[in-house]
Design a protein around this motif. Structure first.
Motif, short mmCIF file in Angstrom:
data_model
loop_
_atom_site.label_atom_id
_atom_site.label_comp_id
_atom_site.label_asym_id
_atom_site.label_seq_id
_atom_site.Cartn_x
_atom_site.Cartn_y
_atom_site.Cartn_z
N ASP A 45 0.79 -1.22 0.00
CA ASP A 45 0.00 0.00 0.00
C ASP A 45 0.83 1.29 0.00
OD1 ASP A 45 0.91 0.16 2.59
OD2 ASP A 45 -1.03 -0.22 3.54
N LYS A 53 -2.00 4.41 0.35
CA LYS A 53 -2.82 5.12 1.32
C LYS A 53 -2.72 6.61 1.06
CE LYS A 53 -3.87 1.60 4.20
NZ LYS A 53 -5.23 1.18 4.55
N GLY A 57 -5.72 8.21 4.88
CA GLY A 57 -5.60 6.80 5.25
C GLY A 57 -6.46 5.87 4.43
N THR A 59 -7.39 3.63 1.12
CA THR A 59 -6.68 2.89 0.08
C THR A 59 -7.19 3.34 -1.29
OG1 THR A 59 -6.42 0.98 1.53
CG2 THR A 59 -6.11 0.60 -0.82
#
Length: 268
Positions: A45, A53, A57, A59
Motif C-alpha cells: 500500500d 494510502k 488513510g 486505500t
C-alpha cells in the motif's frame, strides 16, 4: 513380547501420522475463489499510483479502482489487505489472500507459482527528458546525466543494457528516493534525462504538467502487468478475465486510466 508391543506402537504411530498428513494436505487445498462472496487482494500500500494510502488513510489508486470495477462485474465484495510484498506468492498460496494485484509484472519465474490473468497494462522502462531537450534517442544519452529511482527496476534495466551506463556522465546512474525527486532535478537542469516505469512516469508527468516533458520512443525494455491467482484455479481465472474484458469494453477501464494518468493506457 516387548518387541511385539513396540512394533504395534510404531505401526499405530505411523498410521496416525499418515492420517494427520492426509488431513493437512486436504486442508491446504484452497477452494476456488469463484465460490467466495469476498475477494481479498494483497498489495503493497505504498505503490503510487497503483495502490497506496492517501492523506486520509484511504486505500486508493489505479489498481484499486480497477479492482472495484471488476468486483462489481463478478458480484463480489473486494477487500484490500496490506502484505509484505516479498512474501506475496506465499500469502496467495497459503490462502491469506485471493489475488495479487498491485503493479504485478508477468515473468516466467512467477508463472511457475501463480495463474495470471490477461494483461491489463503494458509497461516500459522509458526515457524522459524536457520537451526542448536535444536528447531524442537512447544513443544521445552518451555523456548525459541520467537519473532513476534508487533500487528500482529502471536501474536494473539500465545495468542490463550492455555497457551504455559506462557512457553516461560519471559512468553511473544518479539515483533518487522517488521518481518525483528525479523529475524535479530534471526540471532544474541538474540532470538531462530520467529512466522510469512508464506507468509511474505518466502519473507523475500528469501531476506535474505534461507540457514540460517528452517520452522518447527508445526504451530500456518492456514488461506486462497482470493479476496473480492461485495455481490451478482455472475456473476463476476464466470468470475473472471475462469480468476484466467487460470493464475494458464498456469504457470503465479508460475512465479510470484517464483519472490517474490523463490518458487511456489500458491494454486491450
Amino acid at each position: 513380547m516387548i518387541n511385539k508391543f513396540i512394533k504395534k506402537v510404531l505401526i499405530v504411530s505411523c498410521i496416525a501420522t499418515i492420517g494427520v498428513n492426509l488431513v493437512a494436505c486436504k486442508s491446504n487445498k484452497q477452494e476456488s475463489v469463484s465460490n467466495k462472496d469476498e475477494i481479498v487482494i494483497g498489495m503493497d500500500d505504498t505503490f503510487i499510483p497503483m495502490g497506496f494510502k492517501d492523506a486520509n488513510g484511504e486505500t486508493v489508486g489505479f489498481d484499486v479502482d480497477l479492482a472495484k470495477a471488476v468486483g462489481e462485474k463478478l458480484n463480489k465484495k473486494i477487500k484490500f489487505q496490506s502484505i509484505d510484498w516479498s512474501m506475496k506468492e506465499s500469502e496467495l498460496n497459503n490462502g491469506n489472500i485471493d489475488l495479487i494485484w498491485n503493479g504485478y509484472s508477468v515473468t516466467d519465474e512467477r508463472k511457475q507459482n501463480v495463474e495470471f490473468s490477461k494483461v491489463y497494462l503494458n509497461n516500459r522502462q522509458v526515457i524522459i527528458t524536457l520537451v526542448d531537450s536535444k536528447i531524442n534517442t537512447k544513443n544521445d544519452l552518451v555523456n548525459a546525466k541520467v537519473g532513476a529511482q534508487n533500487q528500482s527496476s529502471a536501474v536494473d534495466a539500465i545495468e542490463a543494457d550492455g555497457d551504455i551506463m559506462s557512457k553516461f556522465d560519471g559512468g553511473n546512474v544518479i539515483t533518487f528516493e522517488t521518481n518525483n525527486d528525479a523529475l524535479m532535478d530534471l526540471e532544474a537542469g541538474r540532470i538531462d534525462a530520467v529512466v522510469a516505469d512508464e506507468i509511474l512516469a505518466k502519473y507523475y508527468i500528469n501531476e506535474r504538467g505534461k507540457e514540460k516533458y517528452k517520452i522518447l520512443k527508445d526504451d530500456f525494455g518492456v514488461e506486462d502487468y497482470a493479476v496473480g491467482m492461485r495455481k490451478g484455479d482455472t475456473k476463476f481465472v476464466e470468470e475473472f478475465n471475462k469480468a476484466l474484458d467487460s470493464v475494458i469494453d464498456d469504457g470503465t477501464g479508460a475512465k479510470i486510466s484517464e483519472k490517474w494518468f490523463g490518458e487511456n493506457i489500458v491494454a486491450k
